[in-house]
Write a protein that holds these residues in place. Structure first.
Motif, PDB file in Angstrom:
ATOM      1  N   MET A   1      17.472  13.068-151.026  1.00 36.99           N
ATOM      2  CA  MET A   1      17.802  12.926-149.622  1.00 36.99           C
ATOM      3  C   MET A   1      16.708  13.557-148.766  1.00 36.99           C
ATOM      4  N   LEU A   2      16.442  12.943-147.637  1.00 34.90           N
ATOM      5  CA  LEU A   2      15.474  13.486-146.685  1.00 34.90           C
ATOM      6  C   LEU A   2      16.188  13.743-145.369  1.00 34.90           C
ATOM      7  N   GLN A   3      16.093  14.981-144.901  1.00 37.99           N
ATOM      8  CA  GLN A   3      16.626  15.311-143.584  1.00 37.99           C
ATOM      9  C   GLN A   3      15.453  15.537-142.640  1.00 37.99           C
ATOM     10  N   PHE A   4      15.505  14.911-141.462  1.00 36.40           N
ATOM     11  CA  PHE A   4      14.487  15.155-140.444  1.00 36.40           C
ATOM     12  C   PHE A   4      15.050  16.100-139.400  1.00 36.40           C
ATOM     13  N   ILE A   5      14.281  17.140-139.079  1.00 49.01           N
ATOM     14  CA  ILE A   5      14.687  18.108-138.063  1.00 49.01           C
ATOM     15  C   ILE A   5      13.804  17.922-136.843  1.00 49.01           C
ATOM     16  N   THR A   6      14.400  17.651-135.707  1.00 44.79           N
ATOM     17  CA  THR A   6      13.621  17.433-134.491  1.00 44.79           C
ATOM     18  C   THR A   6      12.900  18.707-134.073  1.00 44.79           C
ATOM     19  N   HIS A   7      11.767  18.516-133.381  1.00 44.65           N
ATOM     20  CA  HIS A   7      10.984  19.648-132.896  1.00 44.65           C
ATOM     21  C   HIS A   7      10.184  19.189-131.683  1.00 44.65           C
ATOM     22  N   PRO A   8      10.141  19.994-130.611  1.00 48.72           N
ATOM     23  CA  PRO A   8       9.366  19.604-129.425  1.00 48.72           C
ATOM     24  C   PRO A   8       7.907  19.311-129.778  1.00 48.72           C
ATOM     25  N   SER A   9       7.383  18.248-129.221  1.00 52.23           N
ATOM     26  CA  SER A   9       6.033  17.798-129.546  1.00 52.23           C
ATOM     27  C   SER A   9       5.302  17.369-128.282  1.00 52.23           C
TER      28      SER A   9
ATOM     29  N   ASN B   1      18.337  19.399-154.381  1.00 53.26           N
ATOM     30  CA  ASN B   1      18.882  18.052-154.182  1.00 53.26           C
ATOM     31  C   ASN B   1      18.206  17.242-153.086  1.00 53.26           C
ATOM     32  N   GLY B   2      17.331  17.874-152.317  1.00 49.57           N
ATOM     33  CA  GLY B   2      16.655  17.149-151.242  1.00 49.57           C
ATOM     34  C   GLY B   2      15.756  18.073-150.451  1.00 49.57           C
ATOM     35  N   VAL B   3      15.063  17.499-149.462  1.00 47.35           N
ATOM     36  CA  VAL B   3      14.152  18.285-148.627  1.00 47.35           C
ATOM     37  C   VAL B   3      14.380  17.952-147.162  1.00 47.35           C
ATOM     38  N   ALA B   4      14.046  18.912-146.312  1.00 46.55           N
ATOM     39  CA  ALA B   4      14.065  18.690-144.870  1.00 46.55           C
ATOM     40  C   ALA B   4      12.631  18.793-144.362  1.00 46.55           C
ATOM     41  N   MET B   5      12.258  17.925-143.443  1.00 45.43           N
ATOM     42  CA  MET B   5      10.903  17.925-142.886  1.00 45.43           C
ATOM     43  C   MET B   5      10.951  17.844-141.373  1.00 45.43           C
ATOM     44  N   SER B   6       9.892  18.335-140.761  1.00 47.46           N
ATOM     45  CA  SER B   6       9.745  18.251-139.305  1.00 47.46           C
ATOM     46  C   SER B   6       8.266  18.062-138.977  1.00 47.46           C
ATOM     47  N   GLY B   7       7.505  19.167-139.007  1.00 46.52           N
ATOM     48  CA  GLY B   7       6.092  19.129-138.629  1.00 46.52           C
ATOM     49  C   GLY B   7       5.257  18.179-139.457  1.00 46.52           C
TER      50      GLY B   7
END
Length: 204
Positions: free
Chosen positions: A1-9, A170-176
């Motif tokens: 599973m891939l979770q995307f975490i929002t971040h100001p850009s 079980n999965g990773v979270a990504m943002s940057g």
């Protein structure tokens, strides 16, 4: 599973970020807007909720949509479950095996374990875990018969996926890593493909 975490850009609005990762196939979005006013949070949520609904993606944040991700200093997960009901997804942050063990018997759906490495997307950073740290924590938690899904978080890139998944998470979270890629849509897609490959290796 891939979770995307929002971040100001400086390059994208939050809605644009979410749209890109959805196009890349991501089905799990965490809306994180630190230091935003309630109105800013509400307006952003109203923008991205339809995008997630159209793409049948889960959306988690402080206000109940599909669920909530709770930091170590946030609401108690038991209270969150009581407030949000049985269908909500509740995730919690952890930095050690003991952090995870305290969720034993609680109605928590997953743990975000991190940080994997130094990351600029979070101001108050817990001690870095690293690959060896994940191996030890997962081993200790599974030996305690705790099968709670574990998601690696904090500075994760596509090149880390194979090593991280081999630790038993079980999965990773990504943002940057996604937001800084030349093509965030393609990066998301390739990350998901790599996760699928890693899962296939684990089954064989």
């Amino acid at each position: 599973m891939l979770q995307f975490i929002t971040h100001p850009s400086d390059k994208y609005t939050i809605a644009e970020e979410v749209q890109m990762v959805l196009e890349g196939g991501c089905k799990w979005i965490q809306l994180r807007l630190k230091d935003a006013t309630d109105e800013e949070f509400r307006q952003t949520a109203l923008e991205i909720i339809p995008l997630c609904q159209e793409n049948e993606a889960f959306l988690v944040f402080e206000m109940s949509v599909h669920g909530v991700h709770l930091g170590k200093e946030d609401m108690n997960p038991l209270l969150a479950r009581e407030t949000m009901g049985a269908e909500a997804i509740i995730g919690c942050t952890a930095n050690t095996a003991d952090d995870i063990k305290k969720f034993r018997g609680w109605d928590v759906d997953y743990v975000g374990l991190g940080p994997f490495r130094y990351t600029t997307t979070k101001s108050k950073l817990s001690p870095i875990i690293g690959i060896e740290g994940y191996k030890e924590i997962v081993k200790e938690v599974r030996a305690a018969d705790i099968l709670l899904p574990i998601v690696a978080i904090g500075g994760v890139t596509i090149d880390d996926i194979d090593q991280l998944m081999a630790t038993g998470i079980n999965g990773v979270a990504m943002s940057g890593a996604i937001l800084n890629a030349p093509d965030p849509v393609d990066y998301t897609r390739r990350s998901i493909e790599k996760l699928h490959e890693a899962f296939a290796k684990m089954k064989n």
